[in-house]
Each structure stands twice: as structure tokens, then as C-alpha cells.
Scaffold this active site. Structure first.
Site, mmCIF file in Angstrom:
data_model
loop_
_atom_site.group_PDB
_atom_site.id
_atom_site.type_symbol
_atom_site.label_atom_id
_atom_site.label_comp_id
_atom_site.label_asym_id
_atom_site.label_seq_id
_atom_site.Cartn_x
_atom_site.Cartn_y
_atom_site.Cartn_z
ATOM 1 N N ARG A 74 10.504 51.228 64.705
ATOM 2 C CA ARG A 74 9.788 51.208 65.988
ATOM 3 C C ARG A 74 9.665 52.645 66.500
ATOM 4 O O ARG A 74 10.640 53.386 66.487
ATOM 5 C CB ARG A 74 10.579 50.352 66.971
ATOM 6 C CG ARG A 74 9.877 50.076 68.261
ATOM 7 C CD ARG A 74 10.787 49.286 69.198
ATOM 8 N NE ARG A 74 10.889 47.881 68.871
ATOM 9 C CZ ARG A 74 11.817 47.076 69.411
ATOM 10 N NH1 ARG A 74 12.688 47.553 70.281
ATOM 11 N NH2 ARG A 74 11.860 45.813 69.085
ATOM 12 N N ARG A 143 14.937 52.792 76.394
ATOM 13 C CA ARG A 143 13.904 52.522 75.376
ATOM 14 C C ARG A 143 12.591 53.211 75.749
ATOM 15 O O ARG A 143 12.530 53.981 76.698
ATOM 16 C CB ARG A 143 13.685 51.001 75.295
ATOM 17 C CG ARG A 143 14.951 50.189 74.989
ATOM 18 C CD ARG A 143 15.368 50.397 73.567
ATOM 19 N NE ARG A 143 16.467 49.530 73.173
ATOM 20 C CZ ARG A 143 16.340 48.308 72.641
ATOM 21 N NH1 ARG A 143 15.148 47.756 72.515
ATOM 22 N NH2 ARG A 143 17.396 47.623 72.267
ATOM 23 N N LYS A 206 20.746 47.645 76.121
ATOM 24 C CA LYS A 206 19.443 48.306 76.231
ATOM 25 C C LYS A 206 19.072 48.559 77.684
ATOM 26 O O LYS A 206 19.550 47.862 78.589
ATOM 27 C CB LYS A 206 18.368 47.465 75.550
ATOM 28 C CG LYS A 206 18.253 46.074 76.143
ATOM 29 C CD LYS A 206 17.110 45.249 75.557
ATOM 30 C CE LYS A 206 17.298 44.871 74.126
ATOM 31 N NZ LYS A 206 16.394 43.770 73.704
ATOM 32 N N LYS A 208 15.522 49.658 80.177
ATOM 33 C CA LYS A 208 14.050 49.791 80.104
ATOM 34 C C LYS A 208 13.469 50.319 81.405
ATOM 35 O O LYS A 208 13.872 49.893 82.483
ATOM 36 C CB LYS A 208 13.439 48.432 79.769
ATOM 37 C CG LYS A 208 13.870 47.926 78.399
ATOM 38 C CD LYS A 208 13.222 46.621 78.036
ATOM 39 C CE LYS A 208 13.557 46.244 76.598
ATOM 40 N NZ LYS A 208 12.976 44.950 76.229
ATOM 41 N N CYS A 427 5.124 37.003 70.810
ATOM 42 C CA CYS A 427 6.049 37.945 70.182
ATOM 43 C C CYS A 427 5.946 37.817 68.668
ATOM 44 O O CYS A 427 5.280 36.915 68.157
ATOM 45 C CB CYS A 427 7.471 37.677 70.653
ATOM 46 S SG CYS A 427 8.144 36.160 69.957
ATOM 47 N N CYS A 433 11.650 38.314 62.554
ATOM 48 C CA CYS A 433 12.666 38.371 63.603
ATOM 49 C C CYS A 433 13.843 37.453 63.282
ATOM 50 O O CYS A 433 13.662 36.240 63.155
ATOM 51 C CB CYS A 433 12.068 37.985 64.954
ATOM 52 S SG CYS A 433 13.331 38.045 66.238
ATOM 53 N N CYS A 472 11.816 32.531 70.959
ATOM 54 C CA CYS A 472 13.158 32.230 71.462
ATOM 55 C C CYS A 472 13.223 32.707 72.909
ATOM 56 O O CYS A 472 12.297 33.355 73.388
ATOM 57 C CB CYS A 472 14.227 32.900 70.574
ATOM 58 S SG CYS A 472 14.569 34.620 71.002
ATOM 59 N N CYS A 476 10.472 38.424 74.505
ATOM 60 C CA CYS A 476 9.807 39.681 74.143
ATOM 61 C C CYS A 476 8.329 39.705 74.505
ATOM 62 O O CYS A 476 7.755 40.780 74.658
ATOM 63 C CB CYS A 476 9.989 39.952 72.655
ATOM 64 S SG CYS A 476 11.717 40.082 72.187
#
Ligand code: SRM
Ligand code: SF4
Length: 562
Positions: A74, A143, A206, A208, A427, A433, A472, A476
Site C-alpha cells: 500500500r 496512515r 492505527k 487516521k 471493500c 483479505c 466484514c 473498510c
């Protein structure tokens, strides 16, 4: 209460010597296509995830083969901007080392999938040669900083983009491990270099950051740990409203996890922004939960201690109080398709890229078409947080060339599709994934087609309607902000969530659990029919569901402008 043990990932970070771990020997191990367990965690900080092809899992298990391991890479691309030369470099790498596709993500970056362990280093080196890096695109750090992607439309957007770039640099880890591991930088002899902001164990989870430019909330600013809403006065950037504590992930069946919209904390001037960002990160570093990764995002730190505590802590560290938030209004969170003229007379073309997947499939040769555009384009590209692409800064005399390629390679779907298909997000989910419980990207076309048929039947096919699918509940594709969302539960089965706001200011609510495709259509049809008959002029589906009491009030915090 006794302090709880730090999670296993905390131990791995602490022992990693600045994110190095044993990645060098893991990469060199010829016996397996995988990394050692600890290195699998550490490599995220370098912008990569170890994955395996889940379509092949069962067959390989029966053949007693190890899973078909590969890596996703990424990029870090603040504000989603890249040059045509960078596009061509990414395109070449997708063909040479990846699975032949590029994936535009919901955070304005690229993902390459299917890179074998042996190809990771050459791929990262080639990316860096094109001046694209992957540092901290993943991992327990800040991120990719996202920003409203139409910066050339006005001087304000350009300023906001500059802030995204500055924040990205400011919040980047200082470890030189990335250069050492992937770019043959000088090997560190002793202790790891200090991390003045993050410390040796980085963040608990994480983090953001997003910057929105009203009236568009295309970055879904309320879903970020730290959000800034640009406030303009007389066409100039006066400052930002500050938001903190957003995050969308949850775990099915675990009431201790929930999606949360960020709370507003006041207004700051541009010169205050670096200190505010740094101190919010530092608060999360010092107070975030390091024992339970499901409870470690800033949203839980704030929910547990209260927003008054958070404001007090931030103002104490800043040594000043924030002034009251200023008025703003968001109209919607989608992209504007087609050509738009910028303030400087150059033009920007927003293209629909379904699920952000840049691939050649049958008649629609998007990847080849975009590479052809990159070869002649004299401006740059902007990736949108809705997984779409802007061919930006085109001189008026060059528009016809771009238009011809767009039409020739099937990149003009935005001119033909219905609003629901044009705005939908999915996503990645299967097959790459590891967390996917159900299909998302591969299911989007079929699910959208059935929804479109329903809208046609009730005479509302031309109306905007925000539809998102995720494989899920990690969220995302930001499904919990959609008017209609399918959230994966098991193969072919989803939770149906309804009633988000088109401007990203309201979470949706669970409406039906664990349903299949027919159950989905059966559940939404009467609601669509009621909307078609009873809506007020211009009333959005999600707003209608709430006004008519067809869905309950959303759980969790609801952020509002002042
Ligand atoms: Fe995400 C994990 C893909 C945006 C919440 N996300 C993952 C992983 C890496 C799975 C994993 O941990 O092994 C997925 C890789 C799939 C694959 O095969 O490529 C993945 N996330 C994506 C992308 C590519 C989705 C897309 O279709 O575009 C997006 C990449 C963004 C980027 O470029 O940086 C992506 N992820 C998001 C967003 C949306 C956003 O940030 O605007 C969210 C919800 C907002 C949030 O963070 O709360 C999101 N991803 C998660 C979570 C849940 C985090 C949580 O707090 O609970 C996970 C799981 C985790 O972290 O443990 C996750
Ligand atoms: Fe994977 Fe779940 Fe994120 Fe979809 S929402 S990419 S299935 S982690």
C-alpha cells in the site's frame, strides 16, 4: 484496577529495534513464501500485509501445500496525488510483480496485490525510484492523510492539499529501518534511532487523519481519529474545525466494539494545526489501551474518559484553549463526475472506477486505457476517497485527447450508470483479505444490479442512493455511513444496515441480521416503495427512513456542525 498485560503486538514492537525485527532473514528464507510471525506484524509499518489466495486455500490444504502466500503493498500518497510518471511506474509493477491490477483505496492510495516474497524488495525499490513510498501506509502509526481531492478547483483546495502533505511528513515515523531493509541504506549498528513522537512502541493502534473542504464530505471526515474541516472566509482558508475520536470498525457479537463518529472540539487557525495534530497523537500514545487491540483506537480512549477530559488534556498540552467551532455545511460525501473547470482555467475529469479496481477485463480495458492517458497527460492524477480517479489539471486544448481515450477504453461508465451504481463502494474482501467473511468487491456488480432493478420498478432509478458493501464489520468501505449497507457475516450472508446520511453525518442502524441476497431485496423493497410514494421533495432515502420511523435512532455518537 491492576494494569493489564500489554498485547502480543506491543511486545513485538518493543523488541523490534525500530521496526527491523528479523525481516531480513524472513525475506531470505527460501523454504516458505511467508514471513516469521513477528515480522508479519512489523512489515505492516513498511506498508505491506502478508496474505494468501483464499480461493486456493482449500485445494492447497488438500494437496498438503502451504497457502499461496503473497503480499499486498500500500502506498503513502497524501491527498491522493500522483504524477503520470508515477502512475506508469505503478502500472508496470502491477504487471511485472503483482496480479496485473492496481487498486485505488478508500483512503486515496494504491494497493498492489499478489507480490511474492522474493519480489517485495525490487517492487518497493522501484516504487521509491518513482518517488512513491509505502512508509507507514499500514501499522500502528498515522496512515495516509486524506484530503478533499479537488484541490485545483480553488486556491482553498490547494492550501488544504499542502496541509495534508505537511501532516503526512510530520507524523511519519523516524526509524530508518525502511531505507535499510528495502533500499540498501546503511545498516544500523547499535540502538534504534529515537522516535520523538511515537516512542519505542509507536501507537496502540492505527491512526487516521482527514481534511474535508465543505460543502463536500468526500473524505468522510467523521470516520477518522483526527479530522479537520476547512473553514473559508472570503475565499481564503481561515482555519479548521477540529474533530477527534471517529472510527468505524466493530466485531460482530461484541457489544464492547462499535462504530463512532468524531466529536467536534472547536476552531483552530492554520498555524495551530501542527501542534494540535502532534498533541492528539501524543494523547493517544499515552492513554490508548495497549492491552486489548479491539479497544485500542482513540475513539475508545475518548469514549471511556469523556470528551471533556479529552478537550482538557489537549488544551493543557497546547497551553491554550480552542475557540468555538465555526459554521459549515456538508451536502454529500460522493464525487462529482465528469469535467470541472478549475480556478486557473485548467480542467479536471472525474472517472468512475468501480471498487477502485484498475484492471483489463473483456471489452473494458481500464488499466491499458489509464496507462495510455498517463502517457500523454501533462497534469497529474488525484485518487478520491470514493475509490475513483480524477485526471487533473488538463489544458483546455488537451481535453479532446483524454476524452477519446476515455471513450475508447470503456472509462466513460460514469456517463451511463445510475447514481446508485456510480456512488457505490465495496471493500476488497475475497480473495485477498484474510478477515473477509463474505464477498464485497466481487459481489458489488450483482448486488447493485438487483438494487437498480428495484429502484426502476418503483420509478426512482434516477435518484441518488448511497449503497456500500463490506466483507466484514471492520468497515473498510465505510458501510456504516451508507443509506443502505451490506456488512458480511458469512459466505453469501450479510447484515443489512439502513439509514445513514448522504453527507456522512449520521451512522446507519442494523435492520436485518444474517440475510442472503433474496432476503436483502425482500427487506428493502417495501422501504423503497414507501420512499417513492411518500418522500418529501428532494428527501434522501436515509432521511426518509428516520422521519417516517421505519428505522430506529442510530447508536453511538452523532456529530453535528455547530
Ligand atoms: Fe481497512 C484491515 C483494506 C480502509 C478499517 N483493511 C484491513 C486489511 C488490511 C485486512 C487485514 O488487516 O489483514 C484489508 C486488506 C484487504 C486487501 O486484501 O487488500 C483492508 N482498508 C482496506 C482498503 C484497501 C479498503 C478498500 O476497499 O479500499 C482501504 C485501504 C485504505 C488505505 O489506503 O489506507 C481500507 N479500513 C479502511 C477504512 C476506511 C477509511 O479509513 O476511511 C476503515 C474504517 C475506518 C476506521 O479505520 O475505523 C478500515 N481495516 C479496518 C479495520 C478495523 C479497524 C478497527 O478500528 O476496528 C481493519 C482490521 C484491523 O485493523 O484489525 C482493517
Ligand atoms: Fe477485509 Fe473486512 Fe476490510 Fe473488507 S471490511 S477489506 S473484508 S477487513
Amino acid at each position: 484496577m491492576a494494569a493489564r498485560e500489554p498485547s502480543a503486538v506491543e511486545r513485538i514492537k518493543a523488541a523490534s529495534r525500530g521496526l527491523r525485527g528479523t525481516i531480513v532473514s524472513s525475506l531470505a528464507d527460501p523454504v516458505t513464501g511467508a514471513l516469521a510471525d513477528d515480522d508479519r506484524q512489523l512489515i505492516k509499518f513498511h506498508g505491506s500485509y502478508q496474505q494468501d489466495d483464499r480461493d486456493q486455500r482449500e485445494e492447497r490444504r488438500r494437496a498438503k501445500l502451504e497457502p499461496a502466500y503473497s503480499f499486498m503493498l500500500r502506498t503513502r500518497l497524501p491527498g491522493g496525488v500522483c504524477t503520470p510518471a508515477q502512475w506508469l511506474a505503478l502500472d508496470a509493477l502491477a504487471g511485472r510483480y503483482g496480479n496485473g491490477t492496481l487498486r485505488i483505496t478508500t483512503r486515496q492510495s494504491f494497493q498492489l496485490h499478489g507480490i511474492l516474497k522474493s519480489a517485495l524488495k525490487p517492487t518497493i525499490a522501484a516504487l521509491n525510484a518513482a518517488l512513491v513510498d509505502t512508509i507507514s501506509a499500514c501499522g500502528d502509526v498515522n496512515r495516509n492523510v486524506i484530503a478533499s481531492p479537488n484541490p485545483l478547483e480553488s486556491a482553498l483546495h490547494a492550501e488544504v492539499y499542502e496541509w495534508a502533505v505537511r501532516l503526512s511528513a510530520q507524523l511519519r515515523p523516524r526509524s530508518r529501518a525502511y531505507y535499510e531493509l528495502w533500499l540498501d541504506g546503511e545498516r544500523l549498528a547499535g540502538e534504534a534511532e529515537p522516535e520523538p513522537l511515537y516512542g519505542p512502541t509507536y501507537l496502540p493502534r492505527k491512526f487516521k487523519v482527514a481534511i474535508a473542504v465543505p460543502p463536500l464530505n468526500d473524505v468522510d471526515v467523521f470516520s477518522n481519529d483526527l479530522g479537520f474541516i476547512a473553514i473559508a472566509e472570503q475565499g481564503r482558508l481561515a482555519g479548521f474545525n477540529l474533530l477527534a475520536g471517529g472510527g468505524l470498525g466493530a466485531t460482530h457479537g461484541d457489544p464492547a466494539t462499535w462504530p463512532r463518529l468524531a466529536d467536534p472540539y472547536g476552531f483552530l487557525t492554520p498555524d495551530q494545526l501542527p501542534a494540535v495534530a502532534e498533541n492528539v497523537v501524543a494523547i493517544q500514545r499515552d492513554y490508548g489501551d495497549r492491552s486489548d487491540r479491539n479497544h485500542a483506537r482513540l475513539k475508545y480512549t475518548i469514549a471511556d474518559r469523556g470528551s471533556d477530559w479529552f478537550r482538557g488534556e489537549l488544551e493543557r498540552r497546547l497551553g491554550q484553549t480552542l475557540s468555538p467551532a465555526r459554521p459549515y455545511r456538508f451536502t454529500h460525501s460522493g464525487d462529482r463526475f465528469g469535467w470541472i473547470e478549475g480556478h486557473d482555467g485548467r480542467w479536471h475529469l472525474t472517472l468512475r472506477i468501480e471498487s477502485g479496481r484498475v484492471a483489463d477485463t473483456g471489452e473494458r480495458r481500464l488499466r491499458t486505457g489509464l496507462a495510455r492517458i498517463a502517457a500523454i497527460h501533462r497534469g497529474h492524477f488525484r485518487l478520491t476517497p470514493n475509490q475513483n480517479l480524477i485526471v487533473a489539471a488538463v489544458a483546455p486544448e488537451d481535453r479532446w485527447r483524454i476524452d477519446a481515450l476515455v471513450a475508447g477504453y470503456g472509462l466513460d461508465s460514469f456517463r451511463r450508470t445510475t447514481p446508485v451504481a456510480r456512488d457505490a463502494l465495496a471493500c476488497v474482501a475475497l480473495p485477498t483479505c484474510p478477515l473477509a467473511m463474505a464477498e464485497a468487491e466481487r459481489y458489488l456488480p450483482a448486488a447493485t444490479a438487483r438494487l437498480e432493478a428495484l429502484l426502476r420498478r418503483h420509478g426512482v432509478a434516477g435518484e441518488p442512493l448511497l449503497f456500500r458493501i463490506s466483507g466484514c464489520p471492520n468497515g473498510c468501505s465505510r458501510p456504516v455511513l451508507a443509506e443502505i449497507a451490506l456488512v458480511g457475516k458469512a459466505p453469501g450472508r450479510y447484515n443489512l444496515q439502513l439509514g445513514g446520511a448522504r453527507n456522512g453525518e449520521r451512522l446507519n442502524v442494523l435492520y436485518r441480521e444474517n440475510i442472503d441476497e433474496d432476503g436483502f431485496i425482500a427487506a428493502v423493497e417495501p422501504l423503497i416503495a414507501a420512499w417513492a410514494r411518500q418522500r418529501e421533495p428532494g428527501e434522501a432515502f436515509g432521511d426518509f427512513l428516520h422521519r417516517s420511523g421505519l428505522v430506529g435512532a442510530p447508536a453511538g455518537a452523532v456529530a453535528r456542525g455547530p
